[in-house]
Design an enzyme around this catalytic site. Structure first.
Site, PDB file in Angstrom:
ATOM      1  N   ASP A  45      27.714  61.813-101.366  1.00 45.88           N
ATOM      2  CA  ASP A  45      27.748  60.668-100.456  1.00 45.88           C
ATOM      3  C   ASP A  45      26.687  60.805 -99.373  1.00 45.88           C
ATOM      4  O   ASP A  45      26.091  61.865 -99.190  1.00 45.88           O
ATOM      5  CB  ASP A  45      29.109  60.608 -99.750  1.00 45.88           C
ATOM      6  CG  ASP A  45      30.202  60.165-100.696  1.00 45.88           C
ATOM      7  OD1 ASP A  45      29.879  59.647-101.779  1.00 45.88           O
ATOM      8  OD2 ASP A  45      31.376  60.337-100.339  1.00 45.88           O
ATOM      9  N   LYS A  67      27.480  55.315 -99.996  1.00 46.15           N
ATOM     10  CA  LYS A  67      28.252  54.149 -99.569  1.00 46.15           C
ATOM     11  C   LYS A  67      28.546  54.390 -98.115  1.00 46.15           C
ATOM     12  O   LYS A  67      29.152  55.359 -97.740  1.00 46.15           O
ATOM     13  CB  LYS A  67      29.579  54.061-100.338  1.00 46.15           C
ATOM     14  CG  LYS A  67      29.382  53.630-101.749  1.00 46.15           C
ATOM     15  CD  LYS A  67      30.639  53.063-102.356  1.00 46.15           C
ATOM     16  CE  LYS A  67      31.837  53.940-102.116  1.00 46.15           C
ATOM     17  NZ  LYS A  67      32.903  53.263-101.429  1.00 46.15           N
ATOM     18  N   MET A 180      35.881  55.798 -88.934  1.00 45.74           N
ATOM     19  CA  MET A 180      35.128  54.549 -89.148  1.00 45.74           C
ATOM     20  C   MET A 180      35.398  53.509 -88.055  1.00 45.74           C
ATOM     21  O   MET A 180      35.511  52.313 -88.351  1.00 45.74           O
ATOM     22  CB  MET A 180      35.484  53.963 -90.530  1.00 45.74           C
ATOM     23  CG  MET A 180      35.016  54.838 -91.672  1.00 45.74           C
ATOM     24  SD  MET A 180      35.625  54.293 -93.281  1.00 45.74           S
ATOM     25  CE  MET A 180      37.232  55.078 -93.321  1.00 45.74           C
TER      26      MET A 180
HETATM   27  N1  SAH Z   1      36.681  61.933 -96.309  1.00 43.66           N
HETATM   28  C1  SAH Z   1      36.134  61.988 -94.962  1.00 43.66           C
HETATM   29  C2  SAH Z   1      36.139  60.637 -94.275  1.00 43.66           C
HETATM   30  C3  SAH Z   1      35.232  59.609 -94.910  1.00 43.66           C
HETATM   31  S1  SAH Z   1      35.194  58.108 -94.036  1.00 43.66           S
HETATM   32  C4  SAH Z   1      36.883  63.041 -94.160  1.00 43.66           C
HETATM   33  O1  SAH Z   1      37.916  63.535 -94.603  1.00 43.66           O
HETATM   34  O2  SAH Z   1      36.420  63.398 -93.059  1.00 43.66           O
HETATM   35  C5  SAH Z   1      33.775  58.312 -93.031  1.00 43.66           C
HETATM   36  C6  SAH Z   1      34.171  58.523 -91.594  1.00 43.66           C
HETATM   37  O3  SAH Z   1      34.509  59.891 -91.397  1.00 43.66           O
HETATM   38  C7  SAH Z   1      33.103  58.245 -90.585  1.00 43.66           C
HETATM   39  O4  SAH Z   1      32.986  56.870 -90.277  1.00 43.66           O
HETATM   40  C8  SAH Z   1      33.600  59.020 -89.398  1.00 43.66           C
HETATM   41  O5  SAH Z   1      34.651  58.327 -88.761  1.00 43.66           O
HETATM   42  C9  SAH Z   1      34.200  60.243 -90.075  1.00 43.66           C
HETATM   43  N2  SAH Z   1      33.299  61.403 -90.096  1.00 43.66           N
HETATM   44  C10 SAH Z   1      32.855  62.068 -91.169  1.00 43.66           C
HETATM   45  N3  SAH Z   1      32.098  63.134 -90.804  1.00 43.66           N
HETATM   46  C11 SAH Z   1      32.093  63.151 -89.464  1.00 43.66           C
HETATM   47  C12 SAH Z   1      31.520  64.016 -88.482  1.00 43.66           C
HETATM   48  N4  SAH Z   1      30.799  65.092 -88.823  1.00 43.66           N
HETATM   49  N5  SAH Z   1      31.734  63.726 -87.178  1.00 43.66           N
HETATM   50  C13 SAH Z   1      32.447  62.657 -86.801  1.00 43.66           C
HETATM   51  N6  SAH Z   1      33.032  61.811 -87.693  1.00 43.66           N
HETATM   52  C14 SAH Z   1      32.856  62.049 -88.996  1.00 43.66           C
END
Ligand code: SAH
Length: 252
Positions: A45, A67, A180
């Site tokens: 991703d 995405k 998000m």
């Molecule tokens: N599967 C992922 C989430 C995917 S949705 C998980 O478990 O973390 C994508 C969202 O994850 C982003 O919009 C943000 O809100 C969050 N996100 C992912 N990596 C991040 C990071 N390093 N710092 C802050 N938010 C993060």
């Protein structure tokens, strides 16, 4: 079930749905590191940084299945089809997703597609950003003096037909962790204040948690509503008194 260990070498035609954690390679699991180092294809991703991708086998093909929030979800079917196709070619596939593959990551949909196609797969959990980001910022997501529950939500609930009963949510959960939500923060704050949270309720926005350019912004729900709290995507937004229990352990 012929399950051995999470990090056992992939078989030809097998898929691993792997959580990459929040971004720092030090937060990968040992299974993630081992499988990355010994696979034929990495399907990843947008949120997986190069520092993690570079741990992949040097001859592994990389396929970007990018995405980002807001895009139409039609591509999901294509990603599932790609995984099935690659598996049928007897390749050993790491499907790498940010955080945990089953937390707001559509890992469940991909797993179902693999089951339907009769493809062998395994799931390697990852540290989800909703838990890692507060820890990196020194915010305890649970604190004995504040909360004994947490709600994890997505900011997309604002734009789609919301399935959330907002007044019930804010009265049931003292701490809300939003994925998000950066782009909709003022709307989110408005919705939460309408649902009963006070203007003074503390908010933290943690951007790029665990990466070199991580930033933490803290303020009140009122500031979030007014748009004066900096919120860049990707960020985790935490709302609740636990933000006041913050013990920063490194520079913001
Ligand atoms: N599967 C992922 C989430 C995917 S949705 C998980 O478990 O973390 C994508 C969202 O994850 C982003 O919009 C943000 O809100 C969050 N996100 C992912 N990596 C991040 C990071 N390093 N710092 C802050 N938010 C993060």
């Amino acid at each position: 079930m012929t399950y051995k260990t999470l990090s056992a070498p992939l078989e030809a035609g097998e898929v691993a749905l792997v959580g990459a954690g929040p971004g720092d390679p030090d937060l990968l699991t040992q299974a993630a590191v081992k499988l990355l180092a010994d696979c034929d294809v990495i399907v990843h991703d947008a949120l997986v940084p190069e520092s993690i991708l570079s741990l992949g086998a040097s001859n592994a093909e990389r396929i970007y299945a990018g995405k980002r929030g807001g895009r139409p979800s039609a591509a999901q079917q294509d990603i599932s089809n790609t995984l099935v196709q690659l598996a049928k070619e007897n390749r050993r596939i790491v499907r790498l997703k940010g955080g945990d593959p089953f937390v707001f990551g559509r890992g469940g949909e991909e797993a179902r597609a693999l089951v339907e196609a009769g493809i062998k797969f395994r799931v390697i959990p990852g540290i989800t950003s909703g838990v890692a980001a507060p820890a990196m910022a020194g915010i305890p997501v649970t604190d004995r003096t504040v909360n004994s529950s947490i709600a994890f939500l997505t900011g997309h609930e604002l734009s789609d037909e919301s399935r959330i009963d907002w007044p019930a949510l804010v009265s049931a959960f003292p701490v809300l962790v939003f994925y998000m939500a950066a782009r909709v923060l003022p709307d989110l704050a408005t919705r939460l204040m309408d649902a009963g949270l006070t203007a003074e309720m503390p908010v933290a926005v943690i951007h790029n948690a665990s990466l070199l350019d991580e930033t933490v912004a803290t303020g009140s729900l009122q500031q979030a509503k007014a748009g004066t709290l900096e919120a860049i995507s990707p960020s985790i937004v935490i709302i609740g008194e636990v933000v006041n229990e913050r013990t920063p352990w490194k520079d913001d």
